[in-house]
Design a protein around this motif. Structure first.
Motif, mmCIF file in Angstrom:
data_model
loop_
_atom_site.group_PDB
_atom_site.id
_atom_site.type_symbol
_atom_site.label_atom_id
_atom_site.label_comp_id
_atom_site.label_asym_id
_atom_site.label_seq_id
_atom_site.Cartn_x
_atom_site.Cartn_y
_atom_site.Cartn_z
ATOM 1 N N LEU A 43 47.182 30.542 35.435
ATOM 2 C CA LEU A 43 46.058 29.693 35.832
ATOM 3 C C LEU A 43 44.739 30.415 35.591
ATOM 4 C CD1 LEU A 43 47.317 28.162 39.215
ATOM 5 C CD2 LEU A 43 47.612 27.287 36.905
ATOM 6 N N MET A 44 44.743 31.704 35.980
ATOM 7 C CA MET A 44 43.526 32.503 35.834
ATOM 8 C C MET A 44 43.156 32.655 34.358
ATOM 9 S SD MET A 44 42.615 35.695 34.812
ATOM 10 C CE MET A 44 44.084 36.674 34.909
ATOM 11 N N MET A 45 44.173 32.823 33.490
ATOM 12 C CA MET A 45 43.851 33.003 32.068
ATOM 13 C C MET A 45 43.185 31.750 31.494
ATOM 14 S SD MET A 45 46.577 35.558 30.372
ATOM 15 C CE MET A 45 48.132 34.810 30.634
ATOM 16 N N PHE A 79 38.984 20.176 36.983
ATOM 17 C CA PHE A 79 40.165 20.942 36.582
ATOM 18 C C PHE A 79 39.927 22.422 36.857
ATOM 19 C CE2 PHE A 79 43.020 22.394 32.859
ATOM 20 C CZ PHE A 79 44.101 22.541 33.708
ATOM 21 N N TYR A 80 38.705 22.904 36.559
ATOM 22 C CA TYR A 80 38.400 24.310 36.864
ATOM 23 C C TYR A 80 38.566 24.567 38.363
ATOM 24 C CZ TYR A 80 36.185 28.821 37.171
ATOM 25 O OH TYR A 80 35.957 30.150 37.426
ATOM 26 N N ASN A 81 38.059 23.623 39.173
ATOM 27 C CA ASN A 81 38.172 23.805 40.625
ATOM 28 C C ASN A 81 39.617 23.830 41.076
ATOM 29 O OD1 ASN A 81 35.437 23.848 40.780
ATOM 30 N ND2 ASN A 81 35.217 21.713 41.428
ATOM 31 N N MET A 86 44.013 26.847 43.292
ATOM 32 C CA MET A 86 45.442 27.131 43.273
ATOM 33 C C MET A 86 45.729 28.567 42.846
ATOM 34 S SD MET A 86 46.554 24.569 44.668
ATOM 35 C CE MET A 86 48.329 24.661 44.584
ATOM 36 N N HIS A 87 44.877 29.139 42.000
ATOM 37 C CA HIS A 87 45.035 30.565 41.692
ATOM 38 C C HIS A 87 44.951 31.377 42.979
ATOM 39 C CE1 HIS A 87 44.195 34.621 40.134
ATOM 40 N NE2 HIS A 87 43.069 34.612 40.831
ATOM 41 N N GLY A 88 43.916 31.127 43.776
ATOM 42 C CA GLY A 88 43.753 31.872 45.023
ATOM 43 C C GLY A 88 44.917 31.664 45.970
ATOM 44 N N SER A 151 39.542 22.390 46.542
ATOM 45 C CA SER A 151 38.415 22.763 47.399
ATOM 46 C C SER A 151 38.421 24.251 47.718
ATOM 47 C CB SER A 151 38.456 21.963 48.711
ATOM 48 O OG SER A 151 38.652 20.607 48.425
ATOM 49 N N GLY A 152 38.936 25.068 46.785
ATOM 50 C CA GLY A 152 38.981 26.503 47.052
ATOM 51 C C GLY A 152 40.156 26.859 47.940
ATOM 52 N N TRP A 153 40.545 28.154 47.926
ATOM 53 C CA TRP A 153 41.693 28.526 48.765
ATOM 54 C C TRP A 153 41.311 28.500 50.239
ATOM 55 C CZ3 TRP A 153 43.220 33.157 51.603
ATOM 56 C CH2 TRP A 153 42.173 34.049 51.810
ATOM 57 N N THR A 154 39.981 28.392 50.517
ATOM 58 C CA THR A 154 39.509 28.355 51.901
ATOM 59 C C THR A 154 39.416 26.945 52.461
ATOM 60 O OG1 THR A 154 37.312 28.414 50.943
ATOM 61 C CG2 THR A 154 38.187 30.488 51.770
ATOM 62 N N PHE A 412 36.908 42.021 46.131
ATOM 63 C CA PHE A 412 38.248 41.856 46.717
ATOM 64 C C PHE A 412 39.338 41.932 45.661
ATOM 65 C CE2 PHE A 412 37.418 37.173 46.416
ATOM 66 C CZ PHE A 412 38.582 36.776 45.778
ATOM 67 N N HIS A 413 38.971 41.658 44.401
ATOM 68 C CA HIS A 413 39.999 41.863 43.373
ATOM 69 C C HIS A 413 40.305 43.339 43.161
ATOM 70 C CE1 HIS A 413 39.588 37.577 42.476
ATOM 71 N NE2 HIS A 413 40.774 37.690 41.918
ATOM 72 N N TYR A 414 39.296 44.229 43.329
ATOM 73 C CA TYR A 414 39.624 45.651 43.281
ATOM 74 C C TYR A 414 40.670 45.991 44.327
ATOM 75 C CZ TYR A 414 36.858 48.036 39.755
ATOM 76 O OH TYR A 414 36.399 48.501 38.558
ATOM 77 N N SER A 472 26.644 33.255 40.847
ATOM 78 C CA SER A 472 27.503 32.718 41.906
ATOM 79 C C SER A 472 28.958 32.667 41.460
ATOM 80 C CB SER A 472 27.057 31.301 42.275
ATOM 81 O OG SER A 472 25.784 31.358 42.859
ATOM 82 N N ARG A 473 29.864 32.715 42.434
ATOM 83 C CA ARG A 473 31.283 32.507 42.152
ATOM 84 C C ARG A 473 31.534 30.998 42.073
ATOM 85 N NH1 ARG A 473 34.354 33.634 47.911
ATOM 86 N NH2 ARG A 473 36.188 32.968 46.746
ATOM 87 N N ARG A 474 32.745 30.623 41.661
ATOM 88 C CA ARG A 474 33.163 29.228 41.584
ATOM 89 C C ARG A 474 32.254 28.398 40.675
ATOM 90 N NH1 ARG A 474 34.744 28.232 47.947
ATOM 91 N NH2 ARG A 474 36.690 29.398 47.917
ATOM 92 N N LEU A 475 31.643 29.043 39.669
ATOM 93 C CA LEU A 475 30.829 28.291 38.720
ATOM 94 C C LEU A 475 31.708 27.886 37.545
ATOM 95 C CD1 LEU A 475 27.425 30.172 38.514
ATOM 96 C CD2 LEU A 475 27.961 28.029 39.695
#
Ligand code: HEM
Ligand SMILES: [Cu+2]
Lengths: 578, 197
Positions: A43-45, A79-81, A86-88, A151-154, A412-414, A472-475
């Motif tokens: 998904l991330m790729m 689709f990006y969202n 779902m990746h998270g 809507s994000g993993w949150t 947080f990915h580190y 920003s993230r989630r762009l």
């Protein structure tokens, strides 16, 4: 050297499918969660294509996503969202945690305790199957109208309240996962407290078991509030209540036809009450793994074992009172912010202590640089990088700027990728011989380790820089339409290419894993790494019931190079030093 | 070696058998679940401009009656366990049977209460108070239903264990008893919060 005479004659389905044996269940968890990790990676790729080349058709596979998601192969924003959410979700709840707890916890904890199995084998089996149902529920949601949760993993309201049906199914999936982790947590805690071998006092437990103990405690107490939140969100979505909808909310300029009176902040509090302990649920099993491997490969006692134990206990308690450092920007008030930034600074101390103990342990050791140890050694600075970049986020003032930027993603990915994932790799290479009688191949191991280490940094370091520039993230477009992002926009392509090569760099690992399962056995010792802990004092692989007779423990977990001993390691169940 | 120790007898240094520790841990997690929901109630109520008096919307005598039903069922639950301790299986069956019947009675009364609300078109979406009321009592009712299933199993097929492993069976009844008292306790909090305050 297996103890076949202990083996019951069980039918196939009972031995491999609906097994109550902790080792089989551990392997089931392992196979499942590694598959989910791979899926989350895919998904991330896809996301990385969109970030590097916005508005361009995804090559080769773009046409398979359908007109809704990628007309002409070009990804649409929803689709990006969907991919991001779902990746998270998949990485955290279906990949890393079940790998650290479900797989390694199940495989190793009873063995290190000198126990014949978990305390409640049937619950253990149920926990796996409920987990699998939860995971499949998440996967199926991709096929719903409107797709999976986006809507994000949150799952913040009010957005999540109005999201497509996928969000409802996401909640249901989470309820299964929470139930599974509840069953697991009760089981692990009971096992560790009740089934320790004779003589195995708490201060003689291997550090890995301590990590699992605290992890389970967090799972037990932190997950229910998220379940409560999930129930409330379900009510909002299905019964049209307003738990998370304030009065007077306008959507697209129109007032909503709801009773109102709810609170969006309430969701965030309930979510992060789980969310922060969850970070330690991700981390502690990993720290446990690297500690075992490090202690084994320095051939001398661990420095500061007791300090480390007290640190993780303290860390466990503190992790319940730091959650609102994720919410500085919500306007909850400066007094509350001040409280949470103080607790956050305090909780960083035990983590630093643990890392310091590990680093000092290296001093003067005759280190063996095998593949598990390489991953372990890389874990320490990578995790430190994640931890240190977290400090500015824990302080309210810099977080005002950094919140929700790529800096957070990099931070947080580190922790989770070159940190925790490295520890999981290390654990696989390290314990593989115990369960198969085969060591994994070294050359392939090097081919896996070095590129992975380099690429991880190529991916996540630029993210920190982009975040510092304010991206920003989630762009959906990676910042292409923002003036302040222009200076760092070129990094997107480099990051994406690195991420795809990182995918290729996992091929040696996958080949190694599959090939090592079928190649001829090449380990004839039950204890190939000359380790002290009890899991190596079993037959290989351990049969049903694990030990030929239950061991008695006479000493601490890491008695390496004891003066006067004939060998440089003295297992815990050896009474007199020869 | 594949017999799991401390399934029946207590471990000396911890003083409990496995399932007893297990149920306490489970209940700790339940406390967190209901704790979060009670906090939700407090937060939403503090933030509300106006909050109805429970008694103006709910039927206090019926609620009181149901509270008495549940408390009684907790008492009969204890008696069923002590009956086993005294080796009186027939009395155990009676008391457990009464416990189950009382639990069913609670549910019947509750569903009449729900029915009356729906008849007058009072639904969860009407107000935050009703939303909380239905969510909390609904979740509690689910716990009651779960309890009934387990109790009925131990009353019926599960009770065969008494003949082969009497101690273990007695432990099991003690364990579900703890769960049952917890469910009872939750109601004792719910009743005043929703009906009286
Ligand atoms: C090398 C592997 C990985 C790469 C390259 C990667 C990359 C990314 C990217 C590009 C995003 C989206 C940023 C955005 O649009 O805002 C993201 C989000 C996220 N990732 Fe990863 N990721 C990796 C591994 C992981 C792992 C192992 C975990 C968890 C343990 C994880 C957890 C998350 C979470 C929770 C989010 C946030 C999702 C959201 O915004 O709701 N990732 N990742
Ligand atoms: Cu946090």
């Amino acid at each position: 050297m297996s103890n076949e005479h202990h083996e019951h004659k069980l039918p196939f389905w009972q031995k491999y499918l609906f097994s109550t044996d902790h080792k089989t269940i551990g392997i089931q968890y392992g196979v499942t969660s590694l598959s989910f990790l791979l899926f989350g990676f895919f998904l991330m790729m896809l996301m990385r294509w969109q970030l590097a080349y916005p508005e361009q058709a995804i090559p080769f596979i773009g046409k398979f996503f359908g007109e809704d998601r990628a007309p002409g192969g070009v990804m649409v924003p929803t689709f990006y969202n969907e991919l991001g959410a779902m990746h998270g979700t998949i990485m955290v709840f279906l990949g890393v945690v079940p790998m650290g707890v479900g797989c390694f916890g199940n495989l190793i904890v009873p063995l290190q305790l000198g126990a014949p199995d978990m305390a409640f084998p049937k619950l253990n089996m149920a926990s796996y199957w409920v987990f699998l149902v939860g995971g499949l529920t998440m996967l199926v949601s991709f096929f719903l109208p409107g797709g999976a949760a986006n809507s994000g993993w949150t799952a913040y309201p009010p957005l999540a309240n109005f999201a497509t049906i996928g969000q409802t199914v996401w909640i249901l999936g989470m309820v299964f996962l929470i139930t599974s982790s509840l069953l697991g947590a009760v089981n692990f805690l009971t096992t560790i407290i009740q089934l320790r071998a004779e003589g195995l006092t708490f201060m003689r437990l291997p550090f890995f078991v301590w990590g699992q103990l605290i992890t389970s405690l967090l799972l037990l107490l932190a997950f229910p509030p998220l379940e409560a939140a999930g129930i409330l969100q379900l009510m909002d979505r299905v019964a049209h209540t307003s738990f998370f909808l304030p009065s007077g909310l306008l959507v697209s300029g129109q007032p909503l036809e709801v009773s109102g009176g709810g609170s969006v902040l309430l969701w965030q509090h309930l979510f992060w009450f789980l969310g922060h302990p969850e970070v330690y649920v991700i981390l502690l099993p990993a720290i446990g793994i690297v500690t075992e491997i490090l202690a084994n490969n320095i051939r001398k006692p661990l420095w500061g074992y007791k300090t480390m134990v007290y640190s993780v206990i303290f860390l466990g308690f503190m992790s319940f009172i730091v959650w609102a450092h994720h919410m500085y920007l919500t306007g909850m008030g400066t007094a509350i912010s001040a409280f949470f930034q103080a607790t956050t600074m305090i909780i960083s101390i035990p983590s630093v202590i643990v890392l310091t103990c590990l680093a000092i342990s290296l001093w003067g050791g005759s280190i063996r640089f095998n593949i598990p140890m390489l991953f372990t050694l890389a874990f320490i600075p990578m995790f430190a990088m994640g931890g240190l970049t977290g400090l500015p986020l824990g302080l309210a003032a810099p977080d005002v700027y950094l919140h929700d930027t790529y800096y957070v993603i990099g931070h947080f990915h580190y922790v989770v990728a070159p940190g925790v994932i490295f520890a999981l790799f290390a654990g696989i290479y390290y314990w593989f011989p115990k369960f198969t009688g085969r060591k994994m191949n070294d050359l392939l191991g090097h081919l896996h380790f070095w590129p992975t280490l380099v690429l991880m940094n190529c991916i996540f370091f630029p993210m920190l820089l982009q975040g510092l520039a304010g991206v920003s993230r989630r762009l959906y477009d990676g910042g292409a339409t923002y003036a302040h992002a222009q200076g760092v926009l070129h990094m997107n392509e480099f990051v994406s290419i690195s991420a795809w090569i990182l995918g290729l760099a996992q091929i040696p690992f996958i080949l190694n894993l599959l090939w090592s399962m079928v190649k001829p056995k090449n380990v004839d010792s039950d204890n190939p790494w000359q380790s002290t802990t009890l899991e190596w004092q079993t037959p290989t692989p351990p049969g049903h019931g694990n030990f030929k007779e239950l061991p008695v423990v006479y000493r601490g977990p890491y008695e390496y190079s004891v003066p006067g001993a004939s060998e440089d390691f003295t297992p815990q169940n050896i009474k007199d030093i020869k | 070696m594949d017999v799991i120790p401390y399934t029946v007898e207590e471990r000396k240094d911890t003083g409990v058998f496995n399932a007893k520790l297990g149920i306490w841990l489970f209940l700790a997690s339940e406390v967190m679940l209901f704790g979060a929901l009670f906090s939700t109630y407090v937060i939403l109520r503090i933030g509300a401009e106006h909050w109805p008096h429970g008694a103006s919307l709910l039927n206090v005598p019926i609620g009181t009656f149901n509270t008495a039903v549940l408390i009684t069922s907790s008492v009969t639950m204890v008696f069923s366990w002590t009956s086993l301790k005294e080796n009186n299986f027939a009395r155990f069956k009676n008391f457990l049977g009464i416990t189950i019947l009382l639990a069913l009675l609670f549910l019947v009364v509750k569903s009449f209460e729900y029915g009356a609300k729906f008849e007058h078109h009072h639904f969860p979406k009407e107000s935050t108070f009703l939303a909380i009321y239905f969510t909390l009592t609904g979740l509690h009712a689910l716990h009651i239903i779960g309890g009934i299933v387990v109790l009925t199993y131990f009353w019926g097929p599960g009770s065969k264990m008494w003949e082969t492993q009497a101690d273990r069976f007695t432990n099991r009844i003690e364990i579900v008893g703890l769960y049952w008292h917890f469910v009872d306790l939750v109601w004792i909090f719910l009743f005043p919060i929703l009906y009286l305050l």
